[in-house]
Structure formats: structure tokens, C-alpha cells
Scaffold this motif. Sequence first.
Motif, short mmCIF file in Angstrom:
data_model
loop_
_atom_site.label_atom_id
_atom_site.label_comp_id
_atom_site.label_asym_id
_atom_site.label_seq_id
_atom_site.Cartn_x
_atom_site.Cartn_y
_atom_site.Cartn_z
N ARG A 114 0.67 -0.88 0.17
CA ARG A 114 0.43 -0.24 0.30
C ARG A 114 0.86 1.24 -0.10
N ALA A 115 -0.11 2.21 -0.99
CA ALA A 115 1.10 3.14 -1.04
C ALA A 115 0.37 4.48 -0.66
N SER A 116 1.29 5.57 -0.21
CA SER A 116 0.17 6.70 0.93
C SER A 116 0.40 7.61 -0.55
N THR A 123 6.61 4.32 -11.41
CA THR A 123 6.33 3.08 -11.51
C THR A 123 5.59 2.50 -10.53
N THR A 124 5.07 2.54 -9.63
CA THR A 124 4.34 2.36 -8.60
C THR A 124 3.00 2.83 -9.37
N CYS A 125 1.49 2.15 -8.58
CA CYS A 125 0.26 1.93 -9.40
C CYS A 125 -0.96 3.03 -7.90
N LYS A 126 -0.75 4.00 -8.73
CA LYS A 126 -1.50 5.08 -8.85
C LYS A 126 -3.54 5.05 -7.95
N TRP A 127 -3.81 3.59 -8.15
CA TRP A 127 -5.24 3.39 -8.45
C TRP A 127 -5.40 3.84 -6.85
N PRO A 128 -5.98 5.37 -6.97
CA PRO A 128 -6.43 5.25 -5.25
C PRO A 128 -7.40 4.12 -4.93
N ILE A 129 -7.40 3.28 -3.29
CA ILE A 129 -8.77 2.83 -3.19
C ILE A 129 -9.12 3.47 -1.29
N GLY A 130 -10.08 3.63 -1.69
CA GLY A 130 -10.96 3.63 -0.08
C GLY A 130 -11.33 5.46 -0.44
N ASP A 131 -11.47 6.08 0.73
CA ASP A 131 -12.16 7.61 0.86
C ASP A 131 -10.61 8.36 0.85
N PRO A 132 -11.16 9.36 0.41
CA PRO A 132 -9.64 10.15 0.69
C PRO A 132 -9.87 10.62 2.33
N GLY A 133 -10.80 10.70 2.75
CA GLY A 133 -11.16 11.39 4.29
C GLY A 133 -11.30 10.03 4.93
N ASP A 136 -8.10 4.90 6.25
CA ASP A 136 -7.06 3.23 5.64
C ASP A 136 -6.94 3.93 4.15
N PHE A 137 -6.71 5.66 3.52
CA PHE A 137 -6.90 5.62 2.50
C PHE A 137 -5.54 5.43 2.10
#
Length: 172
Positions: A114-116, A123-133, A136-137
Motif C-alpha cells: 500500500r502506497a501513500s 513506477t507505482t500504481c496510482k489507483w486510489p483505494i478507499g475514501d481520501p478522508g 486507511d486510504f
Amino acid sequence: MSWTDERVELLKKLWGDGLSASQVAAELGGVTRNAVIGKVHRLGLSGRAKTTTTAPRARRTRAQTTRPPRTNAGAAPTVGANALKVDSKPQAAPQPRAEKKPETDPVVIPISKRASILTLTETTCKWPIGDPGDGDFHFCGHKSEASAPYCKYHSEIAYQPSSDRRRAKKAG
């Protein structure tokens, strides 16, 4: 453009011949369709001559224009003097559209991948997962495709072929 007597007479003749407001405007030149409609109303020319290309419509009675009430597909038709004609073909229920699923299995993102926002690289996937607020985003963090911001799985979700987009647009 001003409405001269000659132009008004020509308007009356063309309107009486059954031309549409657009056609009259084109014949007169220098006047819009809306100007023709306004002048027709001011002159009280609402009555139209019937054109030869359209046949007059027969008036329908209320009984002919009202639709019969919907019935269940398996219901038997009513019998008697006031019976309604029921279509014997059963109506097919609309089928839900099957959504195209990516060819690969869903990506399982281990906590270590998991990336912040601070750890993203080219070179990392920038697909957002979860709610930015939420606390655990995170971003996917897997290795991205060459010259793409997402991994293979998320690229298949993000980039649909144009034919699929057109098909989805027509259906919706």
C-alpha cells in the motif's frame, strides 16, 4: 429587414400554399423562421392549407386511443362483450447487462505494498483505494505498466476500448 407590402403578400401566398415557416423564410430571404412565425401570428394567418403530400388524418374515438390495462403474462383473456384483445405472446423481461470484468483476477494489495501520496513513484500504481478522508486510504502501489499510471489490473478498469464506451453510452 422591414415587412414591405410585397413581402407580406408573398408571405401570405407561401403560407397559404402550405409551406413551413422555415421554407417561407428561405423563400423570402433575409428573414428568420421565428420572424415569419411572429408575422403570421400578427396577421392572424393561423389557418393552413393542406399540402398534397399528406393525407388528412382520420379522427379516432377515445375507445380507439386508450390502451388496455396491463395484464400478467399468464393471465387468461377476459371473455364477454367488453373483452380486451390480449397479446398471446409472452413479453420477455429485460435481461440485466453483464458487466465486462477484467481478464485478470482482482489485485490483492498486501499492507506492505500500500502506497501513500508521499511514497508514490513513477513506477507505482496510482489507483486510489478507499475514501481520501478515511485513515486507511491508500494507493495500489503495485508496479505500473510502462508509460501508464496504473498496474495491469487497474489499467484494464480505467482504459476501456472506445467500442465498449460507445455501446455503454447507447444503452444508458
